[in-house]
Design a protein around this motif. Structure first.
Motif, short mmCIF file in Angstrom:
data_model
loop_
_atom_site.label_atom_id
_atom_site.label_comp_id
_atom_site.label_asym_id
_atom_site.label_seq_id
_atom_site.Cartn_x
_atom_site.Cartn_y
_atom_site.Cartn_z
N GLY A 135 4.37 7.61 -0.40
CA GLY A 135 3.60 8.51 -1.02
C GLY A 135 2.20 9.01 -0.22
O GLY A 135 2.01 8.52 0.93
N TRP A 136 1.56 9.86 -0.82
CA TRP A 136 0.19 10.35 -0.11
C TRP A 136 -0.98 10.00 -1.18
O TRP A 136 -0.80 10.39 -2.47
N PHE A 137 -1.89 9.48 -0.75
CA PHE A 137 -3.31 9.36 -1.31
C PHE A 137 -4.50 9.84 -0.81
O PHE A 137 -4.20 10.31 0.43
N VAL A 146 -1.84 11.04 -4.85
CA VAL A 146 -1.47 12.46 -4.90
C VAL A 146 -0.15 12.74 -5.44
O VAL A 146 0.13 13.60 -6.32
N ALA A 147 0.70 12.14 -4.58
CA ALA A 147 2.20 12.28 -5.00
C ALA A 147 2.96 11.14 -4.26
O ALA A 147 2.65 10.56 -3.42
N ALA A 148 4.22 10.81 -4.69
CA ALA A 148 5.16 10.08 -4.32
C ALA A 148 6.45 10.63 -4.43
O ALA A 148 7.06 11.29 -5.60
N ILE A 149 7.41 9.91 -3.54
CA ILE A 149 8.68 10.25 -3.60
C ILE A 149 9.65 8.95 -3.32
O ILE A 149 9.15 8.22 -2.26
N ASN A 150 10.65 8.57 -4.07
CA ASN A 150 11.46 7.19 -3.76
C ASN A 150 12.83 7.60 -2.87
O ASN A 150 12.88 8.78 -2.76
N SER A 151 13.58 6.58 -2.88
CA SER A 151 14.78 6.72 -2.10
C SER A 151 15.78 7.67 -2.71
O SER A 151 16.79 8.02 -2.07
N THR A 168 0.09 13.80 -9.12
CA THR A 168 -0.96 13.73 -10.15
C THR A 168 -1.15 15.16 -10.62
O THR A 168 -0.97 16.13 -10.06
N ASP A 169 -1.94 15.19 -11.88
CA ASP A 169 -1.85 16.34 -12.56
C ASP A 169 -2.87 17.44 -11.77
O ASP A 169 -2.37 18.77 -11.57
N SER A 170 -3.65 16.95 -10.91
CA SER A 170 -4.65 18.03 -10.50
C SER A 170 -3.93 18.74 -9.36
O SER A 170 -4.41 19.87 -8.84
N VAL A 171 -2.53 18.23 -8.72
CA VAL A 171 -1.82 19.21 -7.67
C VAL A 171 -0.56 19.74 -8.23
O VAL A 171 0.27 20.11 -7.17
N LYS A 172 -0.30 19.27 -9.27
CA LYS A 172 1.08 19.94 -9.77
C LYS A 172 0.98 21.32 -9.83
O LYS A 172 0.21 22.22 -10.04
N GLY A 173 2.13 21.96 -9.11
CA GLY A 173 2.42 23.28 -8.80
C GLY A 173 1.78 23.92 -7.63
O GLY A 173 1.96 25.03 -7.49
N ARG A 174 0.92 23.18 -7.01
CA ARG A 174 0.18 23.28 -5.78
C ARG A 174 1.04 22.81 -4.60
O ARG A 174 1.12 23.15 -3.50
N GLY A 194 0.02 6.36 -9.02
CA GLY A 194 -0.71 5.18 -9.49
C GLY A 194 -0.14 3.85 -8.89
O GLY A 194 -0.57 2.70 -9.19
N SER A 195 0.76 3.94 -7.84
CA SER A 195 1.39 2.66 -7.52
C SER A 195 0.52 1.76 -6.67
O SER A 195 -0.55 2.23 -6.10
N SER A 196 0.59 0.66 -7.26
CA SER A 196 -0.08 -0.45 -6.29
C SER A 196 0.61 -1.07 -5.44
O SER A 196 -0.06 -2.32 -4.88
N ASP A 197 1.72 -0.92 -5.21
CA ASP A 197 2.59 -1.78 -4.40
C ASP A 197 2.90 -1.37 -3.18
O ASP A 197 3.33 -1.96 -2.31
N MET A 198 2.16 -0.36 -2.71
CA MET A 198 2.09 0.17 -1.20
C MET A 198 1.67 -0.80 -0.38
O MET A 198 0.70 -1.32 -0.55
N GLU A 199 2.55 -0.97 0.82
CA GLU A 199 2.20 -2.02 1.61
C GLU A 199 2.00 -1.58 3.04
O GLU A 199 1.43 -2.49 3.93
N TRP A 200 2.37 -0.63 3.40
CA TRP A 200 2.00 0.00 4.66
C TRP A 200 1.48 1.15 4.46
O TRP A 200 1.58 2.09 3.86
N TRP A 201 0.20 1.52 5.32
CA TRP A 201 -0.77 2.59 5.21
C TRP A 201 -0.97 2.94 6.70
O TRP A 201 -1.10 2.45 7.62
N GLY A 202 -1.06 4.42 6.79
CA GLY A 202 -1.65 5.05 7.97
C GLY A 202 -2.98 5.02 7.98
O GLY A 202 -3.93 4.53 6.97
N LYS A 203 -3.62 5.57 9.03
CA LYS A 203 -5.11 5.53 9.27
C LYS A 203 -5.70 6.91 8.70
O LYS A 203 -7.00 6.96 8.56
#
Length: 125
Positions: free
Chosen positions: A35-37, A48-53, A60-66, A108-117
């Motif tokens: 996902g993107w945060f 912001v948004a997430a996609i699974n396998s 998130t509501d503020s970016v839907k449609g954009r 809203g996921s709190s499970d993310m384990e690997w993050w970019g910079k």
């Protein structure tokens, strides 16, 4: 070693578009959530948004449609196409991943384990 590397940030005018990319490497997983945060100065990080396998997406509501999140499984790359940008979209954007099955894959996921910079997006009004 899992690596998450974002690219594609930059500046745009309000109403314009940018596309972010995220390369995830160093893993083998049949189930995952990516996902993107984003985080603007002085604010908390928000999803912001997430996609699974299986290809399911949540925004998130503020970016839907954009904004559109998509993944290229062959390239292990995640994308975020951002259209109709607004000044309030300005933030540092982070890509994150959890490389296993999770009960929830979304902003809203709190499970993310690997993050970019992160990659910086600036939208001028």
């Amino acid at each position: 070693q899992v690596q998450v590397v974002e690219s594609g940030g930059g500046s745009a005018q309000a109403g314009g578009s940018l596309r972010l990319s995220c390369a995830v490497s160093g893993y083998t997983a049949s189930s995952y959530c990516v996902g993107w945060f984003r985080q603007a100065p002085g604010t908390e990080r928000e999803g912001v948004a997430a996609i699974n396998s299986d290809g399911s997406t949540i925004y998130t509501d503020s970016v839907k449609g954009r904004f559109t999140i998509a993944s290229d499984y062959a390239k292990n790359t995640l994308y975020l196409q951002m259209n109709s940008l607004k000044a309030e979209d300005s933030a540092m954007y982070y890509c994150a991943a959890v490389l296993r099955a999770t009960s929830y894959c979304g902003p809203g996921s709190s499970d993310m384990e690997w993050w970019g910079k992160g990659t910086l997006v600036t939208v001028a009004s």
